[in-house]
Design an enzyme around this catalytic site. Sequence first.
Site, PDB file in Angstrom:
ATOM      1  N   GLY A  14      39.125  30.495   8.404  1.00 40.58           N
ATOM      2  CA  GLY A  14      38.396  29.246   8.995  1.00 40.58           C
ATOM      3  C   GLY A  14      37.054  29.347   9.271  1.00 40.58           C
ATOM      4  O   GLY A  14      36.609  30.406   8.899  1.00 40.58           O
ATOM      5  N   LEU A  15      36.428  28.315   9.746  1.00 42.25           N
ATOM      6  CA  LEU A  15      34.780  28.216   9.646  1.00 42.25           C
ATOM      7  C   LEU A  15      34.452  29.211  10.634  1.00 42.25           C
ATOM      8  O   LEU A  15      35.185  29.441  11.724  1.00 42.25           O
ATOM      9  CB  LEU A  15      34.425  26.767   9.852  1.00 42.25           C
ATOM     10  CG  LEU A  15      34.668  25.887   8.717  1.00 42.25           C
ATOM     11  CD1 LEU A  15      34.235  24.394   9.208  1.00 42.25           C
ATOM     12  CD2 LEU A  15      33.995  26.354   7.362  1.00 42.25           C
ATOM     13  N   GLY A  17      32.888  30.240  14.327  1.00 45.89           N
ATOM     14  CA  GLY A  17      33.084  29.441  15.294  1.00 45.89           C
ATOM     15  C   GLY A  17      34.155  28.837  15.704  1.00 45.89           C
ATOM     16  O   GLY A  17      34.246  28.143  16.748  1.00 45.89           O
ATOM     17  N   ALA A  18      35.036  28.635  14.807  1.00 47.92           N
ATOM     18  CA  ALA A  18      36.381  27.937  15.007  1.00 47.92           C
ATOM     19  C   ALA A  18      37.258  28.726  15.955  1.00 47.92           C
ATOM     20  O   ALA A  18      38.171  28.015  16.446  1.00 47.92           O
ATOM     21  CB  ALA A  18      37.396  27.876  13.680  1.00 47.92           C
ATOM     22  N   GLY A  19      37.145  30.005  16.042  1.00 45.78           N
ATOM     23  CA  GLY A  19      37.991  30.717  17.212  1.00 45.78           C
ATOM     24  C   GLY A  19      38.861  31.886  16.625  1.00 45.78           C
ATOM     25  O   GLY A  19      39.807  32.260  17.455  1.00 45.78           O
ATOM     26  N   LYS A  20      38.613  32.246  15.322  1.00 44.72           N
ATOM     27  CA  LYS A  20      39.239  33.208  14.812  1.00 44.72           C
ATOM     28  C   LYS A  20      39.466  34.486  15.612  1.00 44.72           C
ATOM     29  O   LYS A  20      40.558  34.884  15.678  1.00 44.72           O
ATOM     30  CB  LYS A  20      38.785  33.615  13.366  1.00 44.72           C
ATOM     31  CG  LYS A  20      38.803  32.493  12.311  1.00 44.72           C
ATOM     32  CD  LYS A  20      38.408  32.842  10.808  1.00 44.72           C
ATOM     33  CE  LYS A  20      36.829  33.443  11.032  1.00 44.72           C
ATOM     34  NZ  LYS A  20      36.025  32.419  11.160  1.00 44.72           N
ATOM     35  N   THR A  21      38.488  35.139  16.016  1.00 42.43           N
ATOM     36  CA  THR A  21      38.009  36.300  16.745  1.00 42.43           C
ATOM     37  C   THR A  21      38.933  36.125  18.104  1.00 42.43           C
ATOM     38  O   THR A  21      39.658  36.937  18.561  1.00 42.43           O
ATOM     39  CB  THR A  21      36.742  36.624  16.962  1.00 42.43           C
ATOM     40  OG1 THR A  21      36.237  36.826  15.869  1.00 42.43           O
ATOM     41  CG2 THR A  21      36.504  38.044  17.775  1.00 42.43           C
ATOM     42  N   SER A  88      36.694  33.907   5.006  1.00 41.30           N
ATOM     43  CA  SER A  88      37.436  34.022   3.779  1.00 41.30           C
ATOM     44  C   SER A  88      37.578  32.603   2.877  1.00 41.30           C
ATOM     45  O   SER A  88      38.642  31.782   3.065  1.00 41.30           O
ATOM     46  CB  SER A  88      38.734  34.669   3.919  1.00 41.30           C
ATOM     47  OG  SER A  88      39.461  34.534   4.975  1.00 41.30           O
TER      48      SER A  88
HETATM   49  S1  ADX Z   1      33.222  35.655   4.770  1.00 43.67           S
HETATM   50  O1  ADX Z   1      32.794  34.526   3.915  1.00 43.67           O
HETATM   51  O2  ADX Z   1      32.945  37.202   3.744  1.00 43.67           O
HETATM   52  O3  ADX Z   1      34.621  35.869   5.038  1.00 43.67           O
HETATM   53  P1  ADX Z   1      32.723  37.012   7.275  1.00 43.67           P
HETATM   54  O4  ADX Z   1      33.979  36.128   8.210  1.00 43.67           O
HETATM   55  O5  ADX Z   1      32.781  38.282   6.856  1.00 43.67           O
HETATM   56  O6  ADX Z   1      32.443  35.918   6.137  1.00 43.67           O
HETATM   57  O7  ADX Z   1      31.315  36.659   8.230  1.00 43.67           O
HETATM   58  C1  ADX Z   1      30.920  35.121   8.625  1.00 43.67           C
HETATM   59  C2  ADX Z   1      29.796  35.444   9.714  1.00 43.67           C
HETATM   60  O8  ADX Z   1      28.683  35.822   9.367  1.00 43.67           O
HETATM   61  C3  ADX Z   1      29.694  34.139  10.622  1.00 43.67           C
HETATM   62  O9  ADX Z   1      30.437  34.141  11.618  1.00 43.67           O
HETATM   63  C4  ADX Z   1      28.504  34.410  10.983  1.00 43.67           C
HETATM   64  O10 ADX Z   1      28.041  34.898  12.346  1.00 43.67           O
HETATM   65  C5  ADX Z   1      27.741  35.157   9.776  1.00 43.67           C
HETATM   66  N1  ADX Z   1      26.974  34.397   8.980  1.00 43.67           N
HETATM   67  C6  ADX Z   1      25.610  34.544   8.512  1.00 43.67           C
HETATM   68  N2  ADX Z   1      25.231  33.853   7.390  1.00 43.67           N
HETATM   69  C7  ADX Z   1      26.281  32.931   7.109  1.00 43.67           C
HETATM   70  C8  ADX Z   1      26.533  32.234   6.193  1.00 43.67           C
HETATM   71  N3  ADX Z   1      25.344  31.888   5.284  1.00 43.67           N
HETATM   72  N4  ADX Z   1      27.718  31.650   6.164  1.00 43.67           N
HETATM   73  C9  ADX Z   1      28.484  32.038   6.874  1.00 43.67           C
HETATM   74  N5  ADX Z   1      28.691  32.932   7.949  1.00 43.67           N
HETATM   75  C10 ADX Z   1      27.308  33.362   7.952  1.00 43.67           C
END
Ligand code: ADX
Length: 205
Positions: A14-15, A17-21, A88
Amino acid sequence: MRMEHAGFTLWFTGLSGAGKTTLARGVEAILRERGMKVEVLDGDIIRQNLSKGLGFSKEDRDTNIKRIGFVCKLLTRNGVVAIASAISPYREIREYVRHDIGSFILVYVKCSLEVLIQRDAKGLYQKALSGEIRNFTGISDPYEQPLHPEVTVDTAVESPSQSIAKIISKLEALQLIPVGQEHAVYSAKEESEVEERLRALGYIS
Ligand code: ADX
């Protein structure tokens, strides 16, 4: 005493800040209470060690997900519940990890962009909207919604405990975790009270 149980991977997508953690930690606590061995792999933490140095290009994100998936596979086959929490965003790599692991449950943590922008706990959406951060998932980078997640929660309308209860119920229904006392016909307290009464009446010793 710990219960012997089969491992599986519970994957939160999920996006930001959506609340995954929050949900991952909530589920972790409940499973530990039920005597299970659990490990959480959180994107934010993994990016400080196992995936240190990776950025947010599609290639780097896929590498990050493959690494998390690999550790989940090792844990799962050793009887641990692996809980992954990472944006993801790409469907294909999520499906790759699912097939690689086998015992895999996908939780889609849904939340509208409006609410995420309003919450903006880390201040990242503001930066993404102003262009200060580029390739930000949901704003200037894609997020491919899961087509068949085992569970979907919507944190814009559900409380964390409602979403956690939904996930726990699904895991119980799939017989991946033992059923909690709160779902038994009688609570433990009620059960002992009933036993006391039966004993007083001489029906049991
Ligand atoms: S993933 O896309 O590779 O699955 P992951 O969950 O590890 O991402 O990391 C996401 C976290 O990195 C976000 O919660 C945010 O705090 C930080 N972040 C920094 N830059 C970005 C970006 N460009 N897109 C998304 N998250 C970002």
